[in-house]
Design a protein around this motif. Sequence first.
Motif, PDB file in Angstrom:
ATOM      1  N   LEU A  73       0.843  -1.194   0.000  1.00 20.87           N
ATOM      2  CA  LEU A  73       0.000   0.000   0.000  1.00 20.87           C
ATOM      3  C   LEU A  73       0.879   1.245   0.000  1.00 20.87           C
ATOM      4  O   LEU A  73       1.730   1.411   0.873  1.00 20.87           O
ATOM      5  CB  LEU A  73      -0.916   0.010   1.224  1.00 20.87           C
ATOM      6  N   ILE A  74       0.682   2.100  -0.995  1.00 22.01           N
ATOM      7  CA  ILE A  74       1.381   3.375  -1.061  1.00 22.01           C
ATOM      8  C   ILE A  74       0.587   4.405  -0.274  1.00 22.01           C
ATOM      9  O   ILE A  74      -0.612   4.592  -0.502  1.00 22.01           O
ATOM     10  CB  ILE A  74       1.557   3.841  -2.520  1.00 22.01           C
ATOM     11  N   LEU A  75       1.246   5.079   0.653  1.00 18.61           N
ATOM     12  CA  LEU A  75       0.606   6.090   1.490  1.00 18.61           C
ATOM     13  C   LEU A  75       1.119   7.475   1.102  1.00 18.61           C
ATOM     14  O   LEU A  75       2.329   7.692   1.005  1.00 18.61           O
ATOM     15  CB  LEU A  75       0.911   5.836   2.965  1.00 18.61           C
ATOM     16  N   ARG A  76       0.199   8.387   0.893  1.00 18.22           N
ATOM     17  CA  ARG A  76       0.554   9.766   0.592  1.00 18.22           C
ATOM     18  C   ARG A  76      -0.334  10.703   1.407  1.00 18.22           C
ATOM     19  O   ARG A  76      -1.449  10.349   1.791  1.00 18.22           O
ATOM     20  CB  ARG A  76       0.369  10.059  -0.903  1.00 18.22           C
ATOM     21  N   GLN A  77       0.144  11.911   1.609  1.00 18.17           N
ATOM     22  CA  GLN A  77      -0.616  12.909   2.356  1.00 18.17           C
ATOM     23  C   GLN A  77      -0.673  14.192   1.539  1.00 18.17           C
ATOM     24  O   GLN A  77       0.324  14.621   0.971  1.00 18.17           O
ATOM     25  CB  GLN A  77       0.045  13.175   3.709  1.00 18.17           C
ATOM     26  N   GLY A  78      -1.884  14.796   1.488  1.00 14.23           N
ATOM     27  CA  GLY A  78      -2.073  16.027   0.729  1.00 14.23           C
ATOM     28  C   GLY A  78      -3.334  15.959  -0.095  1.00 14.23           C
ATOM     29  O   GLY A  78      -4.102  14.996  -0.009  1.00 14.23           O
ATOM     30  N   PRO A  79      -3.606  16.991  -0.916  1.00 10.36           N
ATOM     31  CA  PRO A  79      -4.790  16.951  -1.779  1.00 10.36           C
ATOM     32  C   PRO A  79      -4.768  15.714  -2.675  1.00 10.36           C
ATOM     33  O   PRO A  79      -3.777  15.454  -3.367  1.00 10.36           O
ATOM     34  CB  PRO A  79      -4.673  18.249  -2.593  1.00 10.36           C
ATOM     35  N   ALA A  80      -5.868  14.947  -2.667  1.00  9.84           N
ATOM     36  CA  ALA A  80      -5.896  13.662  -3.378  1.00  9.84           C
ATOM     37  C   ALA A  80      -5.609  13.815  -4.862  1.00  9.84           C
ATOM     38  O   ALA A  80      -4.856  13.017  -5.437  1.00  9.84           O
ATOM     39  CB  ALA A  80      -7.248  12.992  -3.160  1.00  9.84           C
ATOM     40  N   ALA A  81      -6.201  14.818  -5.498  1.00 10.03           N
ATOM     41  CA  ALA A  81      -6.019  14.989  -6.943  1.00 10.03           C
ATOM     42  C   ALA A  81      -4.553  15.223  -7.284  1.00 10.03           C
ATOM     43  O   ALA A  81      -4.022  14.642  -8.237  1.00 10.03           O
ATOM     44  CB  ALA A  81      -6.876  16.150  -7.446  1.00 10.03           C
ATOM     45  N   GLU A  82      -3.877  16.035  -6.499  1.00  9.57           N
ATOM     46  CA  GLU A  82      -2.469  16.327  -6.768  1.00  9.57           C
ATOM     47  C   GLU A  82      -1.595  15.101  -6.547  1.00  9.57           C
ATOM     48  O   GLU A  82      -0.699  14.807  -7.355  1.00  9.57           O
ATOM     49  CB  GLU A  82      -2.000  17.473  -5.865  1.00  9.57           C
ATOM     50  N   GLN A  83      -1.828  14.394  -5.452  1.00  9.61           N
ATOM     51  CA  GLN A  83      -1.005  13.223  -5.152  1.00  9.61           C
ATOM     52  C   GLN A  83      -1.196  12.118  -6.183  1.00  9.61           C
ATOM     53  O   GLN A  83      -0.233  11.481  -6.622  1.00  9.61           O
ATOM     54  CB  GLN A  83      -1.330  12.705  -3.752  1.00  9.61           C
ATOM     55  N   LEU A  84      -2.436  11.877  -6.593  1.00  7.21           N
ATOM     56  CA  LEU A  84      -2.695  10.834  -7.589  1.00  7.21           C
ATOM     57  C   LEU A  84      -2.094  11.210  -8.940  1.00  7.21           C
ATOM     58  O   LEU A  84      -1.525  10.355  -9.642  1.00  7.21           O
ATOM     59  CB  LEU A  84      -4.195  10.592  -7.715  1.00  7.21           C
ATOM     60  N   ALA A  85      -2.202  12.477  -9.312  1.00  4.93           N
ATOM     61  CA  ALA A  85      -1.613  12.917 -10.583  1.00  4.93           C
ATOM     62  C   ALA A  85      -0.105  12.721 -10.577  1.00  4.93           C
ATOM     63  O   ALA A  85       0.496  12.327 -11.595  1.00  4.93           O
ATOM     64  CB  ALA A  85      -1.959  14.384 -10.832  1.00  4.93           C
ATOM     65  N   GLU A  86       0.519  12.963  -9.440  1.00 10.15           N
ATOM     66  CA  GLU A  86       1.966  12.770  -9.324  1.00 10.15           C
ATOM     67  C   GLU A  86       2.336  11.297  -9.473  1.00 10.15           C
ATOM     68  O   GLU A  86       3.318  10.947 -10.135  1.00 10.15           O
ATOM     69  CB  GLU A  86       2.438  13.295  -7.968  1.00 10.15           C
ATOM     70  N   ILE A  87       1.538  10.414  -8.862  1.00  7.53           N
ATOM     71  CA  ILE A  87       1.803   8.978  -8.964  1.00  7.53           C
ATOM     72  C   ILE A  87       1.575   8.498 -10.396  1.00  7.53           C
ATOM     73  O   ILE A  87       2.324   7.661 -10.917  1.00  7.53           O
ATOM     74  CB  ILE A  87       0.928   8.197  -7.955  1.00  7.53           C
ATOM     75  N   VAL A  88       0.540   9.016 -11.054  1.00  4.99           N
ATOM     76  CA  VAL A  88       0.288   8.678 -12.458  1.00  4.99           C
ATOM     77  C   VAL A  88       1.502   9.054 -13.312  1.00  4.99           C
ATOM     78  O   VAL A  88       1.971   8.278 -14.156  1.00  4.99           O
ATOM     79  CB  VAL A  88      -0.982   9.394 -12.973  1.00  4.99           C
ATOM     80  N   LYS A  89       2.030  10.226 -13.103  1.00  5.91           N
ATOM     81  CA  LYS A  89       3.172  10.695 -13.898  1.00  5.91           C
ATOM     82  C   LYS A  89       4.404   9.834 -13.655  1.00  5.91           C
ATOM     83  O   LYS A  89       5.137   9.478 -14.590  1.00  5.91           O
ATOM     84  CB  LYS A  89       3.474  12.156 -13.550  1.00  5.91           C
ATOM     85  N   PHE A  90       4.641   9.461 -12.404  1.00  4.81           N
ATOM     86  CA  PHE A  90       5.822   8.657 -12.064  1.00  4.81           C
ATOM     87  C   PHE A  90       5.734   7.239 -12.621  1.00  4.81           C
ATOM     88  O   PHE A  90       6.711   6.680 -13.101  1.00  4.81           O
ATOM     89  CB  PHE A  90       5.998   8.606 -10.544  1.00  4.81           C
ATOM     90  N   THR A  91       4.530   6.646 -12.547  1.00  4.42           N
ATOM     91  CA  THR A  91       4.371   5.230 -12.911  1.00  4.42           C
ATOM     92  C   THR A  91       3.970   5.010 -14.359  1.00  4.42           C
ATOM     93  O   THR A  91       4.103   3.895 -14.876  1.00  4.42           O
ATOM     94  CB  THR A  91       3.302   4.580 -12.015  1.00  4.42           C
ATOM     95  N   GLY A  92       3.445   6.057 -15.016  1.00  2.00           N
ATOM     96  CA  GLY A  92       2.924   5.871 -16.362  1.00  2.00           C
ATOM     97  C   GLY A  92       1.572   5.175 -16.390  1.00  2.00           C
ATOM     98  O   GLY A  92       1.137   4.681 -17.439  1.00  2.00           O
ATOM     99  N   ALA A  93       0.886   5.134 -15.245  1.00  2.00           N
ATOM    100  CA  ALA A  93      -0.438   4.494 -15.180  1.00  2.00           C
ATOM    101  C   ALA A  93      -1.416   5.198 -16.105  1.00  2.00           C
ATOM    102  O   ALA A  93      -1.356   6.419 -16.287  1.00  2.00           O
ATOM    103  CB  ALA A  93      -0.965   4.519 -13.745  1.00  2.00           C
ATOM    104  N   ASP A  94      -2.320   4.411 -16.693  1.00  2.00           N
ATOM    105  CA  ASP A  94      -3.305   5.011 -17.596  1.00  2.00           C
ATOM    106  C   ASP A  94      -4.717   5.018 -17.022  1.00  2.00           C
ATOM    107  O   ASP A  94      -5.628   5.588 -17.619  1.00  2.00           O
ATOM    108  CB  ASP A  94      -3.295   4.310 -18.953  1.00  2.00           C
ATOM    109  N   GLU A  95      -4.901   4.397 -15.845  1.00  8.35           N
ATOM    110  CA  GLU A  95      -6.220   4.378 -15.222  1.00  8.35           C
ATOM    111  C   GLU A  95      -6.083   4.450 -13.702  1.00  8.35           C
ATOM    112  O   GLU A  95      -5.181   3.840 -13.115  1.00  8.35           O
ATOM    113  CB  GLU A  95      -7.001   3.114 -15.595  1.00  8.35           C
ATOM    114  N   VAL A  96      -7.001   5.194 -13.087  1.00  5.77           N
ATOM    115  CA  VAL A  96      -7.151   5.221 -11.631  1.00  5.77           C
ATOM    116  C   VAL A  96      -8.521   4.648 -11.320  1.00  5.77           C
ATOM    117  O   VAL A  96      -9.545   5.209 -11.729  1.00  5.77           O
ATOM    118  CB  VAL A  96      -7.038   6.651 -11.069  1.00  5.77           C
TER     119      VAL A  96
END
Length: 464
Positions: A73-96
């Motif tokens: 489980l990856i844990l992050r703190q902060g605005p959800a939209a910003e944190q998820l967008a950052e993870i998408v960019k790092f991983t290259g994920a195409d779906e949340v």
Amino acid sequence: MTKPKIIWFRRDLRLADQAAIVAAAASNGPVIPVYILDDETPKHRVMGGASRWWLHRSLEELEACLQAVGSRLILRQGPAAEQLAEIVKFTGADEVHALHHYEPWWRNAERALTKTLSGEARLVLHDGNYLLPPGTVTTGAGTPFKIYTPFWKALRVHMPPAEALPSPESLAAPDVWPDSDRLEDWNLMPTKPDWAASFGDHWQPGTAGADANLEAFVDKAAQYDEGRNLPSEELVSRLSPHLHFGEISPATIWNKLAGQGTKVETYLKELVWRDYAQNVIDQFPQYGGESYREKMRALPWRDMRDDTVKADFKAWCEGKTGYPIVDAGMRELWATGWMHNRVRMIAASFLIKHLLIDWREGEKWFWDTLVDADFASNSVNWQWVSGTGVDSNMFVRIMAPLSQSEKFNAGDYIRQWVPELADVGDPYIHDPEEFGCKPRDYPRKIIGHREGRARALDAYAQVK
């Protein structure tokens, strides 16, 4: 190569019957489970203290369950939209992938995420937190129900729900995991003072605890119709915090109990009340902070800036009102993060009508101190008691806490939670002051029943 999929956990902390996990895993590519502690998007609806205690324990168990299927489980703190967008960019994920949430702040977060992703990836929302998604059970005219009873009858036609989706046997891991916070660094657990020290004696957060409580309730479910009113008996399900955090799905509970026939219908109606409450806030997002009935918005509540009113509210919060059933409930709440269903109604009615304190003050206290603090259920239940809701009890129906205590045999419950009264027998324990056997260290009533009732009716007459 198949691009990674992200699972965004919120109040759905389970692997079984989790449509977001099933969809994310279907590609057979890497799956990245994420939980984000977002204290900014909810604003004044940030998670309360008791809920944060539960969240810590539940996330610990979710992490263990994910490790058992080859993930984490990856844990992050902060605005959800910003944190998820950052993870998408790092991983290259195409779906949340995520389950639908209907609280106003989560809808805002979903819209913000869709905008922030801006075509890099897409947000895919699934059903699964409720028996049926809000808005799908409608009147003959196609409009949402406002009243519970016809809502129950219409939803009942669609039951039973589909069988639970299985837990994944394994989840493929990415080559490189994104950075993760340490759960301990979030400081979700109180320390100085540790006011939740006894919570662990009463609760096992997580899916294992949810399953255990369901199994324990199966043999008692047929007694729930009467048992839900008896605080001295262990005849309720204690599933509410597990449901709130999504450690078990309502479909799982329904399908486990429904085979017992009409004897469990009262409990199933309570399960549907949870759906109903969600339908209410789906229609009226402001419901948690505004009385629905317009005329009741003018009710002359006592002024919380007044020192006497502050003292009365403090006495209620601390369980020192001189009304044993009310005090027992408020002390149980402080010690365990939970309160028996019948006693919740008595305690809420006492605050609203005997003390003439705005229902929103009580709702805020419950929001902070309940481990099952749910925006929809909390708001709808408080407005039901206060007579201000879309479907609610009449304000002039004022519970008599002393007679309620005797009617529902609350003596042993009071002795458990109000130790000053442990040696007082029935029927005196329900109103020891009246019988002249009040212990010296137990407070006098802060207001008489007749006096409180008269003041409440006078206030109502001003808006009638």
